[in-house]
Design an enzyme around this catalytic site. Sequence first.
Site, PDB file in Angstrom:
ATOM      1  N   HIS A 337      20.268  73.396  59.607  1.00  0.00           N
ATOM      2  CA  HIS A 337      21.499  73.988  60.120  1.00  0.00           C
ATOM      3  C   HIS A 337      22.719  73.540  59.325  1.00  0.00           C
ATOM      4  O   HIS A 337      23.680  74.311  59.166  1.00  0.00           O
ATOM      5  CB  HIS A 337      21.688  73.626  61.596  1.00  0.00           C
ATOM      6  CG  HIS A 337      20.858  74.446  62.530  1.00  0.00           C
ATOM      7  ND1 HIS A 337      19.550  74.126  62.847  1.00  0.00           N
ATOM      8  CD2 HIS A 337      21.131  75.580  63.215  1.00  0.00           C
ATOM      9  CE1 HIS A 337      19.072  75.028  63.683  1.00  0.00           C
ATOM     10  NE2 HIS A 337      20.001  75.917  63.923  1.00  0.00           N
ATOM     11  N   GLY A 338      22.731  72.309  58.864  1.00  0.00           N
ATOM     12  CA  GLY A 338      23.877  71.788  58.133  1.00  0.00           C
ATOM     13  C   GLY A 338      24.041  70.302  58.383  1.00  0.00           C
ATOM     14  O   GLY A 338      23.375  69.741  59.253  1.00  0.00           O
TER      15      GLY A 338
END
Length: 444
Positions: A337-338
Amino acid sequence: MLLRHRPGQLPIWRLVPGGPTGKHLYAAVTGAVLSYLSFGFSANLLFLFPLLLGYASMVLYRRRCGIITFFLGFAYLIGCHLYFMSGDAWKEGGIDATGALMVLVLKIISCAMNYNDGLLKDEDLREAQKKNRLLKLPSLIEYVGYCLCCGSHFAGPVYEMKDYLDWTEEKGIWAHSEKGLSPSPCGATLRALAQVVFCMGLYLYLVPKFPLSRFTDPVYHEWGFWKRLGYQYMSGFTARWKYYFIWSISEAAIIISGLGFSGWTDSSPPTALWDRAKNVAILGVELAKTAAQIPLAWNIQVSTWLRHYVYDRLIQKGKKPGFLQLLATQTVSAVWHGLYPGYIIFFVQSALMIAGSRAIYKWQQSVPPNMTLLKKLLAFLNFAYTILVLNYSSVGFMVLSLHETLVAYGSVYFIGTILPIVVILLSCVIKPARPSRSKAWKEQ
């Protein structure tokens, strides 16, 4: 952006001449053009490196192409996350090419791992590996068509190369059979589009009432504990409808293309099933009885990918999975996702939430059948536990920054962190009798 390409793109697919090769070309070209129209020329350059990396690893070093692609693909994705730091734009409703890159990386890794699995013996493979393995190298046009194809390029869901090839070549469940030609996707598509309208309408209604900025507003901190906890629930509830909307559009696109077809029921007459495109079961998320059921209902195809390509492959032969496999899987999901602190905290919280819910479920299963009231009480407690910890944890996923996450968690005295830890520790002390392994327990 989502509305302008998916529903219009895919019906044309059924009219593409040239057999499977024509379909692959159509998928590759339209995917590249749509990327250009949405994000500019740089988007296709962004996608080019992982595309070439995955295919080169399969051509040059089949025995290790899966692991090479996994680590280098994720390293590249992490670098892009660090460079673009697009989470702040996403929080404000913006979008860029890193979302499409996230989906692309999963497709490339699964293709390489399945090609790697084609070298292994049947006894060394799980059922999912046997079903999805690739015995021969896909052609370059097949590979690029798969990576850029069919409405899932920007927002998912992820699907397997084997299914894509069977679909384009009209093999497997897509082959003409005694049950007739391919079923009409119109009814299922209209149902998905109706869900799109409902989800977006509800999201647009709720989002002005529950802004994320409220968590750092002095007014929020003047509220009592239960009102703050209720606001966290409504914030998480509101945000989920945005994702329900996005995934419902993708579902409609993949259904109308035909790829969403997943077989027939055993009823008479048989009814077509369209589950392959399903990425969320809304009631399954909102009314989950245990936290362990949420990955089966939320972002379903990515959850399936994580199970097949991370969780299952970390389990040593002859041993049972434990908390470390769960934590590693959630960590991979967070990195995918990051690298915002809110993502990392959310997925660590998710691992704790699921482990705690499993402990409550074990206690519930160990209750004798004649103690119905106690069994129902534990089931309700697991349901309430899941709702509380899920919506508490999701604040980190929404606000992203470390400061805002800790402020929001601290405003309710870190109840959603302390509660799972207490339950897990209690399960080490109060160990339930081992029930017979039922189907329900296997699902946990």
